[in-house]
Scaffold this motif. Structure first.
Motif, PDB file in Angstrom:
ATOM      1  N   LEU A   1       0.845  -1.196   0.000  1.00  0.00           N
ATOM      2  CA  LEU A   1       0.000   0.000   0.000  1.00  0.00           C
ATOM      3  C   LEU A   1       0.880   1.246   0.000  1.00  0.00           C
ATOM      4  CD1 LEU A   1      -2.482  -1.211   2.778  1.00  0.00           C
ATOM      5  CD2 LEU A   1      -3.001  -0.996   0.331  1.00  0.00           C
ATOM      6  N   VAL A   2       0.413   2.294  -0.663  1.00  0.00           N
ATOM      7  CA  VAL A   2       1.161   3.555  -0.628  1.00  0.00           C
ATOM      8  C   VAL A   2       0.327   4.641   0.018  1.00  0.00           C
ATOM      9  CG1 VAL A   2       2.762   3.263  -2.560  1.00  0.00           C
ATOM     10  CG2 VAL A   2       0.441   3.973  -3.017  1.00  0.00           C
ATOM     11  N   VAL A   3       1.004   5.478   0.790  1.00  0.00           N
ATOM     12  CA  VAL A   3       0.313   6.606   1.436  1.00  0.00           C
ATOM     13  C   VAL A   3       0.156   7.708   0.391  1.00  0.00           C
ATOM     14  CG1 VAL A   3       0.435   8.344   3.257  1.00  0.00           C
ATOM     15  CG2 VAL A   3       1.286   6.021   3.691  1.00  0.00           C
ATOM     16  N   ARG A   4      -1.108   8.063   0.091  1.00  0.00           N
ATOM     17  CA  ARG A   4      -1.345   9.115  -0.905  1.00  0.00           C
ATOM     18  C   ARG A   4      -1.507  10.474  -0.259  1.00  0.00           C
ATOM     19  NH1 ARG A   4      -6.015   6.715  -4.699  1.00  0.00           N
ATOM     20  NH2 ARG A   4      -4.837   5.082  -5.752  1.00  0.00           N
ATOM     21  N   ASP A   5      -2.023  10.461   0.978  1.00  0.00           N
ATOM     22  CA  ASP A   5      -2.301  11.750   1.618  1.00  0.00           C
ATOM     23  C   ASP A   5      -2.456  11.541   3.122  1.00  0.00           C
ATOM     24  OD1 ASP A   5      -3.244  14.589   1.498  1.00  0.00           O
ATOM     25  OD2 ASP A   5      -5.041  13.679   2.360  1.00  0.00           O
ATOM     26  N   VAL A   6      -1.968  12.500   3.884  1.00  0.00           N
ATOM     27  CA  VAL A   6      -2.238  12.500   5.331  1.00  0.00           C
ATOM     28  C   VAL A   6      -2.844  13.861   5.669  1.00  0.00           C
ATOM     29  CG1 VAL A   6      -1.287  12.286   7.657  1.00  0.00           C
ATOM     30  CG2 VAL A   6      -0.220  11.028   5.766  1.00  0.00           C
ATOM     31  N   ARG A   7      -4.073  13.860   6.141  1.00  0.00           N
ATOM     32  CA  ARG A   7      -4.680  15.109   6.609  1.00  0.00           C
ATOM     33  C   ARG A   7      -4.543  15.130   8.118  1.00  0.00           C
ATOM     34  NH1 ARG A   7     -10.408  14.912   5.621  1.00  0.00           N
ATOM     35  NH2 ARG A   7     -10.748  14.665   7.843  1.00  0.00           N
ATOM     36  N   ARG A   8      -3.696  16.015   8.604  1.00  0.00           N
ATOM     37  CA  ARG A   8      -3.388  15.990  10.039  1.00  0.00           C
ATOM     38  C   ARG A   8      -4.453  16.736  10.834  1.00  0.00           C
ATOM     39  NH1 ARG A   8       1.348  13.253  10.460  1.00  0.00           N
ATOM     40  NH2 ARG A   8       2.483  13.270   8.491  1.00  0.00           N
ATOM     41  N   GLY A   9      -4.957  16.039  11.854  1.00  0.00           N
ATOM     42  CA  GLY A   9      -5.900  16.689  12.766  1.00  0.00           C
ATOM     43  C   GLY A   9      -5.124  17.155  13.978  1.00  0.00           C
ATOM     44  N   PRO A  10      -5.813  17.511  15.052  1.00  0.00           N
ATOM     45  CA  PRO A  10      -5.080  17.774  16.288  1.00  0.00           C
ATOM     46  C   PRO A  10      -4.248  16.556  16.680  1.00  0.00           C
ATOM     47  CG  PRO A  10      -7.384  18.439  16.505  1.00  0.00           C
ATOM     48  CD  PRO A  10      -7.263  17.714  15.192  1.00  0.00           C
ATOM     49  N   GLY A  11      -4.749  15.331  16.369  1.00  0.00           N
ATOM     50  CA  GLY A  11      -3.978  14.093  16.531  1.00  0.00           C
ATOM     51  C   GLY A  11      -3.673  13.746  17.969  1.00  0.00           C
ATOM     52  N   ALA A  12      -2.678  12.860  18.122  1.00  0.00           N
ATOM     53  CA  ALA A  12      -2.345  12.345  19.455  1.00  0.00           C
ATOM     54  C   ALA A  12      -1.923  13.469  20.400  1.00  0.00           C
ATOM     55  CB  ALA A  12      -1.224  11.322  19.340  1.00  0.00           C
ATOM     56  N   GLY A  13      -1.254  14.492  19.862  1.00  0.00           N
ATOM     57  CA  GLY A  13      -0.716  15.541  20.717  1.00  0.00           C
ATOM     58  C   GLY A  13      -1.667  16.710  20.905  1.00  0.00           C
ATOM     59  N   GLY A  14      -2.840  16.659  20.245  1.00  0.00           N
ATOM     60  CA  GLY A  14      -3.740  17.805  20.259  1.00  0.00           C
ATOM     61  C   GLY A  14      -4.374  18.043  21.617  1.00  0.00           C
TER      62      GLY A  14
END
Ligand code: SAM
Length: 247
Positions: free
Chosen positions: A214-227
């Motif tokens: 699989l290839v990563v096409r896009d990462v839309r970053r949210g507040p995430g783990a550190g938010g």
């Protein structure tokens, strides 16, 4: 409309409007990426049916939902499949302290009950945020198997990288993620209900994707783990072009 107790369990409120918003948001997440009526869609962690409900009248190809929560699957079968037989739901007997403590098998060795290359779109909305690293690794491998050429997969995570790990370590994040997973590839919010919330190393996810073709096409970053507020990182994957359909 799912019953109030299930809406409360999944979305923290019995509000019908909130449930409708979850339906609309997940449909938009897929249609903005090019979901077509003819697509074959696999919804892993289908919950109380926010995606399928939003696709009734649009999707003509195929829809399969898979989940480990017996009550959620039973409701979807009774309320959705009974009226729309093209929308099918499958119960996987897998163990999770958060969603199915009596489950008999491990998601780390589970084989998705579908043919190779049989889906154009795979979704895991808020599912890898409740799974252990070895389970994520197996699921990514299985997604690589069931995804058809040209297919894509959308999934959400709490990703750990140098930036988010710094905020977690400093105690700035909305959840503590203070419990290290023995593999060092993830941090858990709760040592007892381990799947309550899981943040996983981004480099680990990348290695799993590589191994799964699989290839990563896009990462839309949210507040995430550190938010300081809750919000996922949303990753879009494609199938590596040089990958042949598995036999
Ligand atoms: C936070 S809910 C999200 C539900 C839905 N996708 C949504 O966006 O509202 C997480 C869902 O993942 C399911 N789940 C947890 N572990 C799973 C696994 N190993 N395989 C499939 N589903 C799983 C849970 O039962 C639950 O329905």
């Amino acid at each position: 409309m799912p019953p109030a107790h299930l809406r409360l369990y999944y979305y923290g409120t019995t509000s019908r409007e909130t449930f409708i918003r979850h339906c609309e948001a997940i449909r938009a997440e897929l249609t903005t990426r090019g979901l077509q009526p003819a697509h074959r869609v696999l919804d892993i962690g289908s919950g109380i049916g926010n995606l399928p409900i939003s696709l009734i009248g649009f999707l003509k190809g195929r829809y399969d939902g898979l989940d480990i929560h017996p009550q959620a699957v039973a409701w979807c079968q009774r309320a959705i499949t009974a009226n729309h037989p093209g929308f099918r739901f499958h119960l996987a007997d897998l163990r999770s302290e958060a969603y199915n403590p009596r489950g008999r098998h491990s998601a780390a060795t589970y084989r998705l009950p579908f043919e190779n290359a049989s889906f154009d779109v795979v979704l895991l909305a808020s599912v890898f945020t409740h799974m252990m690293p070895e389970e994520i690794e197996n699921y990514l491998c299985e997604i690589g198997r069931v995804l058809a050429p040209g297919g894509w997969c959308v999934e959400s995570f709490f990703l750990l990288n140098d930036d988010t790990r710094r905020d977690v370590d400093a105690g700035r994040s909305f959840m503590s993620f203070a419990v290290p997973h023995p593999s060092q590839q993830a941090r858990l919010h709760d040592a007892v209900i381990r799947e309550a919330a899981v943040a996983v190393e981004e480099s680990f996810v990348q290695r799993c994707c590589d191994a799964a073709g699989l290839v990563v096409r896009d990462v839309r970053r949210g507040p995430g783990a550190g938010g300081t507020t809750s919000g996922h990182d949303v990753v879009t994957l494609g199938r590596r072009a040089d990958r042949s359909v598995p036999a």
